[in-house]
Design a protein around this motif. Structure first.
Motif, mmCIF file in Angstrom:
data_model
loop_
_atom_site.group_PDB
_atom_site.id
_atom_site.type_symbol
_atom_site.label_atom_id
_atom_site.label_comp_id
_atom_site.label_asym_id
_atom_site.label_seq_id
_atom_site.Cartn_x
_atom_site.Cartn_y
_atom_site.Cartn_z
ATOM 1 N N ARG A 65 52.624 67.105 112.274
ATOM 2 C CA ARG A 65 52.377 68.757 111.881
ATOM 3 C C ARG A 65 51.384 68.907 110.981
ATOM 4 O O ARG A 65 50.492 69.834 111.008
ATOM 5 N N SER A 79 48.004 68.760 112.315
ATOM 6 C CA SER A 79 47.307 69.881 113.122
ATOM 7 C C SER A 79 47.011 70.912 112.056
ATOM 8 O O SER A 79 46.011 71.811 112.373
ATOM 9 N N ALA A 116 44.915 74.277 117.663
ATOM 10 C CA ALA A 116 44.773 73.162 116.838
ATOM 11 C C ALA A 116 46.236 73.286 116.107
ATOM 12 O O ALA A 116 46.739 72.152 115.558
ATOM 13 N N THR A 143 50.012 69.536 119.598
ATOM 14 C CA THR A 143 50.642 68.333 119.275
ATOM 15 C C THR A 143 49.333 67.581 118.792
ATOM 16 O O THR A 143 48.277 67.461 119.064
ATOM 17 N N ASP A 144 49.811 66.743 117.807
ATOM 18 C CA ASP A 144 48.646 65.775 117.259
ATOM 19 C C ASP A 144 48.628 64.673 118.323
ATOM 20 O O ASP A 144 49.441 63.846 118.441
#
Length: 222
Positions: free
Chosen positions: A109, A112, A137, A141-142
């Motif tokens: 999180r 992002s 972004a 999700t990363d």
């Protein structure tokens, strides 16, 4: 550096979240608070960029504090009912993470959020495509922290980092040899990253045979 204020009524949980956040590149914990009153005071005094805010504080609910905070807010809370989530997001929170969670989830999180800030940086006019990219972004999700079902997140991270830091486009065979993986394994993870837009695929044609796939990190995706 992105300055972070951690707000949680539980001192141990606050320390844990501070340790998680402080371990993410580009983030610095500037303070911790354990009540709504402390959160507002430290937000005004320390001017953090981001507040990690609990909902259940001893003096007030976190959602009631949102209008008084100048920083962006990601809620970190056990509150999982739809009404409170709507209230938090409607009140301006840019993210919502339900406890319990691990360091990897919070890291995703925060990364992002960092991409979101980078894409909205500076005093400039944006077009719709740039706004949409920033929102993707923030809410996507990363790519290096999460993996598809049946995949290993650590392996996904290793492959993503190897492509990101390579000084030239690389092949699946080269990555497999570098990381001690089989070529099919490297190829599967590279296909995932390509599908997500994190890497770009180029073709290299030799004198004979099938063209070879080369993978280059997509700088616009970070």
């Amino acid at each position: 550096m992105i300055g972070v204020l951690v707000v949680d009524d539980d001192y141990r949980v606050a320390r844990l979240h501070a340790r998680y956040a402080g371990g993410v590149d580009g983030f610095e914990v500037v303070g911790t608070a354990h009540t709504a009153r402390e959160a507002v005071e430290l937000d005004q005094r320390l001017c953090p960029d981001l507040v990690l805010l609990d909902q259940y504080l001893p003096d007030r609910l976190g959602t009631s504090v949102l209008p008084e905070l100048r920083a962006d807010v990601i809620m970190l809370t056990a509150a999982a009912d739809a009404a409170q989530i709507r209230q938090a997001l409607g009140g301006g929170a840019v993210g919502y993470l339900i406890k319990p969670f691990d360091a990897q989830e919070l890291t995703g999180r925060l990364r992002s959020y960092a991409r979101f800030r980078a894409q909205l940086g500076g005093d400039r006019t944006l077009d719709q495509e740039q706004v949409d990219r920033a929102l993707r972004a923030l809410y996507g999700t990363d790519r290096t922290a999460r993996a598809r079902r049946g995949r290993s997140s650590p392996t996904a991270g290793l492959i993503a980092d190897a492509v990101r830091h390579a000084d030239r486009p690389v092949t699946a065979s080269e990555l497999a040899a570098q990381l001690g993986l089989s070529r099919p394994t490297a190829q599967r993870y590279l296909a995932d990253l390509s599908g997500d837009g994190a890497v770009r695929v180029e073709l290299r044609y030799g004198a004979a045979g099938r063209p070879e796939h080369l993978y280059r990190w997509n700088a616009q995706a970070t």
